[in-house]
Scaffold this active site. Structure first.
Site, mmCIF file in Angstrom:
data_model
loop_
_atom_site.group_PDB
_atom_site.id
_atom_site.type_symbol
_atom_site.label_atom_id
_atom_site.label_comp_id
_atom_site.label_asym_id
_atom_site.label_seq_id
_atom_site.Cartn_x
_atom_site.Cartn_y
_atom_site.Cartn_z
ATOM 1 N N CYS A 1 -1.058 8.422 7.097
ATOM 2 C CA CYS A 1 -2.373 8.056 6.575
ATOM 3 C C CYS A 1 -3.298 7.678 7.733
ATOM 4 O O CYS A 1 -2.866 7.085 8.732
ATOM 5 C CB CYS A 1 -2.251 6.900 5.601
ATOM 6 S SG CYS A 1 -1.419 7.337 4.048
ATOM 7 N N CYS B 1 -3.509 4.003 9.336
ATOM 8 C CA CYS B 1 -2.309 3.472 9.988
ATOM 9 C C CYS B 1 -1.686 4.454 10.972
ATOM 10 O O CYS B 1 -0.497 4.373 11.283
ATOM 11 C CB CYS B 1 -1.271 3.061 8.936
ATOM 12 S SG CYS B 1 -1.822 1.705 7.869
ATOM 13 N N CYS C 1 0.841 -1.197 0.000
ATOM 14 C CA CYS C 1 0.000 0.000 0.000
ATOM 15 C C CYS C 1 0.876 1.247 0.000
ATOM 16 O O CYS C 1 0.657 2.181 -0.789
ATOM 17 C CB CYS C 1 -0.913 -0.008 1.227
ATOM 18 S SG CYS C 1 -2.129 1.339 1.253
ATOM 19 N N CYS C 2 1.888 1.271 0.869
ATOM 20 C CA CYS C 2 2.817 2.404 0.901
ATOM 21 C C CYS C 2 3.574 2.533 -0.422
ATOM 22 O O CYS C 2 3.843 3.643 -0.889
ATOM 23 C CB CYS C 2 3.818 2.231 2.043
ATOM 24 S SG CYS C 2 3.136 2.446 3.699
ATOM 25 N N CYS D 1 7.582 4.200 5.851
ATOM 26 C CA CYS D 1 6.668 3.933 4.747
ATOM 27 C C CYS D 1 7.384 3.355 3.523
ATOM 28 O O CYS D 1 6.761 2.706 2.699
ATOM 29 C CB CYS D 1 5.929 5.207 4.350
ATOM 30 S SG CYS D 1 6.987 6.498 3.666
#
Length: 237
Positions: free
Chosen positions: A206, A209, A123-124, A232
């Site tokens: 984000c 998280c 995702c990062c 990240c």
């Protein structure tokens, strides 16, 4: 300039930068980088987070036209987006580049928007690392807001380094600053505070998280608290 040329030039300039900027930090390092031979070729990457106003103010005091790269991951707190707009107006920043993930990557890997829950590193990667690599093409370096007091991989942070993948220069002008140094500068310059700081968020990423920290916890304890993860991915070791 294509990315290959940028990498070649930045790798050549790293030795020069270490010698030319040896011993400089804070505003002195920024002034040397933004007004010298690298002028116009170094960007500031900012999250517009809890401590971002200090570095943004320093850069604006030197050259408001300095490119500022903001990674809009699509998962940020609404407060961060509003704070970004407030700081841009407050400081008169003239070149803020809002960088978003590739829609094709989102469709392929995160169609339901829950990749952060299933595979946080990926995702990062698609929301931050890949977009940043694209945004930095044409630059020879970038400025970060990392500090040694944040701990982890940042504890031995140099003021000048190079990204191990792209070879681009990375400047960390606040590396030696303490949390109190940050707070003192912000109060001295009367800079607006991110609204989530007052709610217990000393480090803000984000929304899925990031949580508020508890009393006595490290300042970055609220980042990826549910995972064995502290970065990240845009800061590669």
């Amino acid at each position: 300039m294509d990315i290959v040329s940028a990498e070649r030039e930045s790798r050549i300039s790293l030795d020069w930068a270490r010698e030319a900027w040896d011993g400089l930090e804070g505003l002195a390092l920024l002034r040397a980088a933004l007004t010298g031979p690298c002028a116009g070729r170094i960007a500031l990457v900012s999250s517009f987070g809890a401590e971002s106003a200090v570095l943004l103010d320093m850069v604006a005091s030197i050259d408001r036209r300095t490119p500022v790269i903001f990674l809009e991951t699509g998962k940020l707190f609404p407060e961060t987006l509003a704070y970004k707009d407030e700081l841009v107006r407050w400081l008169g920043l003239e070149d803020v580049r809002v960088i978003r993930p590739d829609p094709a990557d989102l469709a392929r890997f995160d169609g339901k928007g829950d990749l952060w829950r299933r595979e946080a590193d990926m995702c990062c990667h698609i929301r931050k690392t890949e977009p940043l690599d694209r945004a930095l093409r044409g630059f020879v370096g970038w400025i970060t807001g990392r500090k040694r007091f944040q701990g982890g991989l940042r504890a031995a942070l140099p003021a000048v380094e190079a990204d191990p993948v792209t070879g681009l220069l990375k400047l960390n002008p606040l590396a030696s600053w303490s949390l109190e140094d940050i707070r003192h500068y912000r109060r001295l310059r009367q800079l607006p505070l991110h609204p989530l700081v007052a709610r217990g968020y000393p480090s803000i990423g984000c929304a899925p998280c990031t949580r508020a920290v508890k009393e006595g916890e490290d300042v970055r304890a609220g980042r990826w608290w549910h995972l064995d993860k502290t970065e990240c991915g845009i800061h590669r070791s």
